[in-house]
Write an enzyme that holds these catalytic residues in place. Sequence first.
Site, mmCIF file in Angstrom:
data_model
loop_
_atom_site.group_PDB
_atom_site.id
_atom_site.type_symbol
_atom_site.label_atom_id
_atom_site.label_comp_id
_atom_site.label_asym_id
_atom_site.label_seq_id
_atom_site.Cartn_x
_atom_site.Cartn_y
_atom_site.Cartn_z
ATOM 1 C CB SER A 109 17.474 28.250 -18.759
ATOM 2 O OG SER A 109 17.517 29.650 -18.789
ATOM 3 C CG ASP A 159 24.652 31.289 -21.407
ATOM 4 O OD1 ASP A 159 23.928 32.261 -21.699
ATOM 5 O OD2 ASP A 159 24.244 30.304 -20.790
ATOM 6 C CG HIS A 190 20.899 30.494 -22.232
ATOM 7 N ND1 HIS A 190 21.584 30.514 -21.024
ATOM 8 C CD2 HIS A 190 19.585 30.318 -21.897
ATOM 9 C CE1 HIS A 190 20.720 30.364 -20.031
ATOM 10 N NE2 HIS A 190 19.506 30.240 -20.537
HETATM 11 C C1 MLT Z 1 16.517 33.068 -14.938
HETATM 12 O O1 MLT Z 1 15.810 34.060 -14.952
HETATM 13 O O2 MLT Z 1 16.300 32.070 -14.257
HETATM 14 C C2 MLT Z 1 17.720 33.099 -15.818
HETATM 15 O O3 MLT Z 1 18.008 34.404 -16.205
HETATM 16 C C3 MLT Z 1 17.563 32.237 -17.001
HETATM 17 C C4 MLT Z 1 16.375 32.637 -17.817
HETATM 18 O O4 MLT Z 1 16.516 33.477 -18.710
HETATM 19 O O5 MLT Z 1 15.313 32.116 -17.565
#
Ligand code: MLT
Length: 209
Positions: A109, A159, A190
Amino acid sequence: MSDDLGFVHRWVPGEAGTALPTLLLLHGTGGNESDLLSLGSLLWPGVSVLSPRGNVSENGAARFFRRLAEGVFDIDDLIARTHELADFVGAASGQYGFDAGNVIAVGYSNGANIASSMLLLRPGTLAAAVLLRPMVPLEPDNPPDLTGMPVYLGAGQLDPIVPIDNVTRLAELLKGYGADVSLTWQPTGHGLTREDVQSAKDWLAASRA
Ligand code: MLT
């Protein structure tokens, strides 16, 4: 746990010394330097692991760079944090004695997003990357040379955070710079599943065979 070199981090030396790669573990939003240690040992038992905690706090949740909203990144901060992390990997290699030319990022992520940013801005930092639930971090001004760079993308068809076309765009972007991209879809959201872990593990095993 150590908090020097600019990042709170864990360094776990591998059983085989420095002959094998080092996994650079990069957690998701709200995680920490311990989060992915078990994933690392599932993916490749016995290798050395370097696991930093993101330096940005979003209401107390650790991240690797700032965002303006869900999926909308603060690009200046992302660029600065990407260089900071790449410099940390170089400094950690000097401190712990691992081969800076043999570092494989494993990011989930937010951690996957800074890992792909490193591929795009500081490609020499990584020998390969496993990007789990990644999205396009930025479009680089200068095209990186990623010729032959092995990159695994593990995406979720359901996701809610990363749209399908964003992942396919990332795959095309990396391929356009020469990376050897393997894009794998899981019928899930996710969160990571057992199948994600097995698939990434198989890919890692095949890419070093
Ligand atoms: C991010 O902010 O890098 C992406 O949206 C994934 C997350 O939720 O951290």
